[in-house]
Design a protein around this motif. Sequence first.
Motif, PDB file in Angstrom:
ATOM      1  N   ASP A  92     -27.601  49.937 -20.908  1.00  0.00           N
ATOM      2  CA  ASP A  92     -26.721  48.769 -21.053  1.00  0.00           C
ATOM      3  C   ASP A  92     -26.987  48.036 -22.360  1.00  0.00           C
ATOM      4  OD1 ASP A  92     -25.447  49.250 -18.663  1.00  0.00           O
ATOM      5  OD2 ASP A  92     -26.603  47.767 -17.521  1.00  0.00           O
ATOM      6  N   ALA A  93     -28.251  47.834 -22.679  1.00  0.00           N
ATOM      7  CA  ALA A  93     -28.608  47.139 -23.919  1.00  0.00           C
ATOM      8  C   ALA A  93     -28.168  47.932 -25.143  1.00  0.00           C
ATOM      9  CB  ALA A  93     -30.114  46.888 -23.969  1.00  0.00           C
ATOM     10  N   ALA A  94     -28.339  49.246 -25.096  1.00  0.00           N
ATOM     11  CA  ALA A  94     -27.934  50.093 -26.219  1.00  0.00           C
ATOM     12  C   ALA A  94     -26.419  50.085 -26.388  1.00  0.00           C
ATOM     13  CB  ALA A  94     -28.440  51.519 -26.013  1.00  0.00           C
ATOM     14  N   ALA A  95     -25.679  50.106 -25.293  1.00  0.00           N
ATOM     15  CA  ALA A  95     -24.217  50.146 -25.360  1.00  0.00           C
ATOM     16  C   ALA A  95     -23.629  48.807 -25.789  1.00  0.00           C
ATOM     17  CB  ALA A  95     -23.645  50.556 -24.006  1.00  0.00           C
ATOM     18  N   MET A  96     -24.190  47.699 -25.298  1.00  0.00           N
ATOM     19  CA  MET A  96     -23.631  46.377 -25.567  1.00  0.00           C
ATOM     20  C   MET A  96     -24.113  45.782 -26.892  1.00  0.00           C
ATOM     21  SD  MET A  96     -21.655  45.958 -23.033  1.00  0.00           S
ATOM     22  CE  MET A  96     -21.244  44.242 -23.099  1.00  0.00           C
ATOM     23  N   GLY A  97     -25.297  46.177 -27.344  1.00  0.00           N
ATOM     24  CA  GLY A  97     -25.837  45.621 -28.582  1.00  0.00           C
ATOM     25  C   GLY A  97     -26.441  44.237 -28.414  1.00  0.00           C
ATOM     26  N   VAL A  98     -26.478  43.770 -27.179  1.00  0.00           N
ATOM     27  CA  VAL A  98     -27.068  42.472 -26.876  1.00  0.00           C
ATOM     28  C   VAL A  98     -27.653  42.547 -25.475  1.00  0.00           C
ATOM     29  CG1 VAL A  98     -24.981  41.453 -25.889  1.00  0.00           C
ATOM     30  CG2 VAL A  98     -26.654  39.978 -26.966  1.00  0.00           C
ATOM     31  N   HIS A  99     -28.679  41.752 -25.239  1.00  0.00           N
ATOM     32  CA  HIS A  99     -29.278  41.747 -23.911  1.00  0.00           C
ATOM     33  C   HIS A  99     -29.542  40.311 -23.496  1.00  0.00           C
ATOM     34  CE1 HIS A  99     -32.252  42.398 -20.714  1.00  0.00           C
ATOM     35  NE2 HIS A  99     -31.433  43.376 -20.443  1.00  0.00           N
ATOM     36  N   ILE A 100     -29.242  39.997 -22.251  1.00  0.00           N
ATOM     37  CA  ILE A 100     -29.476  38.660 -21.715  1.00  0.00           C
ATOM     38  C   ILE A 100     -30.618  38.744 -20.708  1.00  0.00           C
ATOM     39  CG2 ILE A 100     -28.507  36.726 -20.439  1.00  0.00           C
ATOM     40  CD1 ILE A 100     -25.740  37.689 -21.447  1.00  0.00           C
ATOM     41  N   GLU A 122     -32.780  36.758 -17.958  1.00  0.00           N
ATOM     42  CA  GLU A 122     -32.782  35.583 -17.094  1.00  0.00           C
ATOM     43  C   GLU A 122     -33.994  35.657 -16.181  1.00  0.00           C
ATOM     44  OE1 GLU A 122     -28.923  35.797 -15.292  1.00  0.00           O
ATOM     45  OE2 GLU A 122     -28.021  34.675 -16.941  1.00  0.00           O
ATOM     46  N   ARG A 123     -34.910  34.719 -16.388  1.00  0.00           N
ATOM     47  CA  ARG A 123     -36.146  34.671 -15.608  1.00  0.00           C
ATOM     48  C   ARG A 123     -36.504  33.220 -15.317  1.00  0.00           C
ATOM     49  NH1 ARG A 123     -35.513  39.385 -15.242  1.00  0.00           N
ATOM     50  NH2 ARG A 123     -36.899  41.089 -15.719  1.00  0.00           N
ATOM     51  N   GLU A 124     -36.769  32.897 -14.069  1.00  0.00           N
ATOM     52  CA  GLU A 124     -37.302  31.597 -13.668  1.00  0.00           C
ATOM     53  C   GLU A 124     -36.569  30.423 -14.318  1.00  0.00           C
ATOM     54  OE1 GLU A 124     -39.576  31.526 -11.289  1.00  0.00           O
ATOM     55  OE2 GLU A 124     -39.687  33.706 -11.311  1.00  0.00           O
ATOM     56  N   GLY A 125     -35.255  30.444 -14.316  1.00  0.00           N
ATOM     57  CA  GLY A 125     -34.472  29.346 -14.860  1.00  0.00           C
ATOM     58  C   GLY A 125     -34.288  29.379 -16.358  1.00  0.00           C
ATOM     59  N   ILE A 126     -34.762  30.409 -17.010  1.00  0.00           N
ATOM     60  CA  ILE A 126     -34.599  30.566 -18.460  1.00  0.00           C
ATOM     61  C   ILE A 126     -33.563  31.658 -18.697  1.00  0.00           C
ATOM     62  CG2 ILE A 126     -35.728  31.192 -20.621  1.00  0.00           C
ATOM     63  CD1 ILE A 126     -38.360  30.376 -19.352  1.00  0.00           C
ATOM     64  N   SER A 127     -32.649  31.403 -19.601  1.00  0.00           N
ATOM     65  CA  SER A 127     -31.663  32.409 -19.967  1.00  0.00           C
ATOM     66  C   SER A 127     -31.681  32.551 -21.485  1.00  0.00           C
ATOM     67  CB  SER A 127     -30.270  31.993 -19.499  1.00  0.00           C
ATOM     68  OG  SER A 127     -29.329  32.981 -19.835  1.00  0.00           O
ATOM     69  N   VAL A 128     -32.049  33.740 -21.964  1.00  0.00           N
ATOM     70  CA  VAL A 128     -32.145  34.001 -23.390  1.00  0.00           C
ATOM     71  C   VAL A 128     -31.286  35.210 -23.723  1.00  0.00           C
ATOM     72  CG1 VAL A 128     -33.703  34.598 -25.283  1.00  0.00           C
ATOM     73  CG2 VAL A 128     -34.493  33.098 -23.468  1.00  0.00           C
ATOM     74  N   ARG A 129     -30.461  35.051 -24.736  1.00  0.00           N
ATOM     75  CA  ARG A 129     -29.618  36.149 -25.215  1.00  0.00           C
ATOM     76  C   ARG A 129     -30.173  36.574 -26.571  1.00  0.00           C
ATOM     77  NH1 ARG A 129     -23.296  36.732 -25.229  1.00  0.00           N
ATOM     78  NH2 ARG A 129     -23.099  38.178 -26.954  1.00  0.00           N
ATOM     79  N   HIS A 130     -30.470  37.857 -26.710  1.00  0.00           N
ATOM     80  CA  HIS A 130     -30.983  38.327 -27.994  1.00  0.00           C
ATOM     81  C   HIS A 130     -30.302  39.634 -28.377  1.00  0.00           C
ATOM     82  CE1 HIS A 130     -33.631  41.453 -26.269  1.00  0.00           C
ATOM     83  NE2 HIS A 130     -33.887  40.582 -25.323  1.00  0.00           N
ATOM     84  N   PRO A 131     -30.184  39.870 -29.685  1.00  0.00           N
ATOM     85  CA  PRO A 131     -29.563  41.115 -30.135  1.00  0.00           C
ATOM     86  C   PRO A 131     -30.408  42.314 -29.728  1.00  0.00           C
ATOM     87  CG  PRO A 131     -30.465  39.931 -31.998  1.00  0.00           C
ATOM     88  CD  PRO A 131     -30.617  39.049 -30.794  1.00  0.00           C
ATOM     89  N   SER A 132     -29.745  43.393 -29.467  1.00  0.00           N
ATOM     90  CA  SER A 132     -30.452  44.593 -29.031  1.00  0.00           C
ATOM     91  C   SER A 132     -29.817  45.809 -29.706  1.00  0.00           C
ATOM     92  CB  SER A 132     -30.361  44.688 -27.501  1.00  0.00           C
ATOM     93  OG  SER A 132     -31.143  45.747 -27.034  1.00  0.00           O
ATOM     94  N   ARG A 133     -30.014  45.878 -30.990  1.00  0.00           N
ATOM     95  CA  ARG A 133     -29.469  46.992 -31.769  1.00  0.00           C
ATOM     96  C   ARG A 133     -30.636  47.871 -32.212  1.00  0.00           C
ATOM     97  NH1 ARG A 133     -24.308  45.859 -32.337  1.00  0.00           N
ATOM     98  NH2 ARG A 133     -23.624  43.705 -32.416  1.00  0.00           N
ATOM     99  N   PHE A 134     -30.676  49.059 -31.656  1.00  0.00           N
ATOM    100  CA  PHE A 134     -31.779  49.966 -31.961  1.00  0.00           C
ATOM    101  C   PHE A 134     -31.277  51.399 -31.904  1.00  0.00           C
ATOM    102  CE2 PHE A 134     -31.805  48.816 -27.490  1.00  0.00           C
ATOM    103  CZ  PHE A 134     -31.805  50.050 -26.848  1.00  0.00           C
ATOM    104  N   ILE A 135     -32.053  52.278 -32.484  1.00  0.00           N
ATOM    105  CA  ILE A 135     -31.783  53.710 -32.405  1.00  0.00           C
ATOM    106  C   ILE A 135     -32.621  54.249 -31.272  1.00  0.00           C
ATOM    107  CG2 ILE A 135     -31.977  55.920 -33.610  1.00  0.00           C
ATOM    108  CD1 ILE A 135     -31.739  54.315 -36.234  1.00  0.00           C
ATOM    109  N   LEU A 136     -31.959  54.932 -30.344  1.00  0.00           N
ATOM    110  CA  LEU A 136     -32.654  55.444 -29.167  1.00  0.00           C
ATOM    111  C   LEU A 136     -32.967  56.905 -29.370  1.00  0.00           C
ATOM    112  CD1 LEU A 136     -33.584  54.791 -26.298  1.00  0.00           C
ATOM    113  CD2 LEU A 136     -31.307  55.375 -25.511  1.00  0.00           C
TER     114      LEU A 136
END
Length: 87
Positions: A63-71, A73-87
């Motif tokens: 999912d992260a590889a296909a979308m290029g971003v990953h969200i 969500e842990r313990e009330g924290i929500s962080v969105r970060h880029p996820s562009r990598f070569i697999l």
Amino acid sequence: MEVVDLPVSATEDMVVGTLDIRRALHEGIKALEPGLLARANGNILYIDEVNLLDDHVVNVLLDAAAMGVHIVEREGISVRHPSRFIL
């Protein structure tokens, strides 16, 4: 460019990140400790024996590889970060 190695024993928390317990206990701040996906951003993510990984971890990676971003969500924290990598 860095090669980030994903161990076969990787858990979901290792891959996506988890709550930074040290900061939560010492500073009272809810913060996220980044996982391997954050380190792999802009780099190469190397997975040896991908068939031995837990299915849920593989789904998160794909999912992260296909979308290029990953969200994360842990313990009330929500962080969105880029996820562009070569697999």
